[in-house]
Design a protein around this motif. Structure first.
Motif, PDB file in Angstrom:
ATOM      1  N   LEU A 120       5.716  -7.049   4.556  1.00 26.37           N
ATOM      2  CA  LEU A 120       6.621  -7.448   3.474  1.00 26.37           C
ATOM      3  C   LEU A 120       7.774  -6.466   3.329  1.00 26.37           C
ATOM      4  CD1 LEU A 120       4.466  -8.815   0.540  1.00 26.37           C
ATOM      5  CD2 LEU A 120       5.938 -10.035   2.122  1.00 26.37           C
ATOM      6  N   ARG A 121       7.495  -5.168   3.515  1.00 23.19           N
ATOM      7  CA  ARG A 121       8.581  -4.173   3.410  1.00 23.19           C
ATOM      8  C   ARG A 121       9.583  -4.381   4.544  1.00 23.19           C
ATOM      9  NH1 ARG A 121       4.404  -0.524   1.835  1.00 23.19           N
ATOM     10  NH2 ARG A 121       4.333   0.410   3.909  1.00 23.19           N
ATOM     11  N   TRP A 122       9.091  -4.722   5.733  1.00 26.18           N
ATOM     12  CA  TRP A 122       9.990  -4.956   6.858  1.00 26.18           C
ATOM     13  C   TRP A 122      10.850  -6.192   6.604  1.00 26.18           C
ATOM     14  CZ3 TRP A 122      10.213  -8.941  10.644  1.00 26.18           C
ATOM     15  CH2 TRP A 122      11.133  -8.678  11.689  1.00 26.18           C
ATOM     16  N   PRO A 178       3.131  -3.446   4.850  1.00 29.75           N
ATOM     17  CA  PRO A 178       4.250  -3.088   5.742  1.00 29.75           C
ATOM     18  C   PRO A 178       5.067  -4.299   6.185  1.00 29.75           C
ATOM     19  CG  PRO A 178       2.226  -2.037   6.451  1.00 29.75           C
ATOM     20  CD  PRO A 178       1.852  -2.954   5.341  1.00 29.75           C
ATOM     21  N   ASP A 195       2.322  -4.654  -1.529  1.00 30.55           N
ATOM     22  CA  ASP A 195       2.790  -3.462  -0.846  1.00 30.55           C
ATOM     23  C   ASP A 195       2.271  -3.413   0.588  1.00 30.55           C
ATOM     24  OD1 ASP A 195       4.380  -1.091  -1.113  1.00 30.55           O
ATOM     25  OD2 ASP A 195       2.516   0.034  -0.852  1.00 30.55           O
TER      26      ASP A 195
END
Lengths: 119, 258
Positions: A44-46, A42, A40
């Protein structure tokens, strides 16, 4: 000796190999990082957002502004095919495979109806 | 969906490998067959040769990237533009690989251990990942890697055969069937987007990516995927972070992510 590969073939071969390496980059990086970073983060989320957005841009283009044989099918037929596919998905309790086959079958049927002059 | 497992109580790696091979022949196999028949037909219609279509199934090994390559080379796009587009479209492999490989334990060991881990990485793609994430917790550590190798090998094997099937079908069958075949994959992803994608940021990414990609395409066809992906994805990421600041719970990884 006859040239077996012309320059376009070599260009395409290099392209497929380079695109394969580009794809492996993420797989190899994932193996290397596994167990070292948390899921979790940022970054990887992007990365996931960019990948989804790009896939959506590709799918939208293939459905709305296609190359190849799909371009021969009128926009209205493609939209009806998508609509029937989506409708089936919800009627068939989210059986994606069946819904895809029904939607694609609808497009084929519309094309036959046009060819024989019923549409 | 259920997946074939080695017999209960077995600890044999060979039995696990064989069970993985058989698992690929079940329901996951059907999804791959439909997908790669569609890709084979598209490749033929967009002028990619059969050997290159097969090579792309082995190297890129994921239909979206392969579709992007087939489409963009037909449009006459720049080499670099195509490679970057395929690479970015496959960026989702990174967040998929992490939790899967966490099941395989430590990397410690010799060169052979490292080679088998990095070799296994090549199999990561939607169908393989979804099945593997389901099965890993059910197997003892010693059987996990062999099962994954068996499953991955049958997934790729089936897909290679389906690529040939779609390619040949597109050259032999009437236009109506050909249309249906090349329609399979874009329609499949539209349906996945509509029903299975979770998380506000991912949903925003799909809407923004599609809108920006379509708007940019007539002006700048080589780079429209990149614009949709990077600009649309970044906008969606910002939206997601703003919303995420209010709910503190971290999101579960999405099992249906393409």
């Amino acid at each position: 000796m006859q040239t077996i590969l012309d320059s376009r073939d070599l260009w395409l071969l290099a392209l497929v190999v380079a695109a394969g390496l580009g794809s492996y980059l993420w797989r190899g990086l994932g193996v290397w990082l596994s167990g070292r970073v948390t899921l979790d983060s940022p970054v990887l989320r992007w990365v996931t957002c960019v990948s989804y957005a790009m896939l959506a841009a590709l799918v939208a283009r293939m459905l709305m502004m296609p190359e190849g044989p799909l371009a021969a099918a009128p926009l209205v037929d493609r939209v009806i095919g998508c609509g029937i596919g989506l409708g089936s998905l919800f009627l068939l309790k989210r059986n994606t495979l069946a819904a895809v086959l029904i939607g694609a079958g609808t497009l084929a049927l519309l094309s036959v109806l046009r060819a024989i002059g019923w549409l | 969906m259920t997946y074939h497992l080695p017999p209960a109580g077995s600890t044999s790696p060979l039995e696990a490998w064989r069970a993985g091979l058989i698992a690929g022949l079940g329901a996951p196999g059907f999804a791959l067959i439909a997908s790669f028949i569609g890709f084979g037909a598209l490749a033929r219609e967009l002028g990619l040769s059969l050997p290159l279509a097969l090579l792309s199934t082995m190297t890129i090994w994921a239909v979206p990237g392969q579709m992007a390559l087939a489409e963009m080379q037909a449009l006459g796009a720049d080499f670099l533009a195509i490679v970057i587009a395929v690479t970015l479209i496959n960026a989702r492999f990174l967040p998929m690989t992490l939790p899967l490989f966490a099941y395989l334990g430590s990397h410690a060991g010799g060169l052979k251990r490292k080679a088998s881990l990095y070799g296994l990485g090549q199999f990561v793609a939607l169908t393989f990942w979804t099945g593997s994430m389901r099965v890993m917790p059910l197997l003892p550590m010693g059987q996990r890697m062999p099962w994954l190798y068996g499953f991955g090998m049958s997934c790729i094997g089936i897909s290679l055969m389906a690529t040939v099937g779609g390619y040949v079908a597109a050259s032999q069958l009437p236009i109506a069937i050909k249309l249906a075949l090349v329609f399979l994959n874009p329609l499949f992803f539209l349906l996945v987007f509509s029903a299975d994608v979770k998380g506000a940021d991912n949903i925003a990414a799909i809407i923004a990516g599609a809108a920006i990609g379509l708007a940019v395409h007539p002006l700048w066809p080589d780079w429209s995927l990149m614009a949709g992906g990077v600009v649309g994805g970044s906008i969606a990421f910002v939206i997601g972070e703003r919303m995420g600041a209010r709910r503190s719970k971290p999101a579960e990884p999405d099992s249906q992510e393409p």
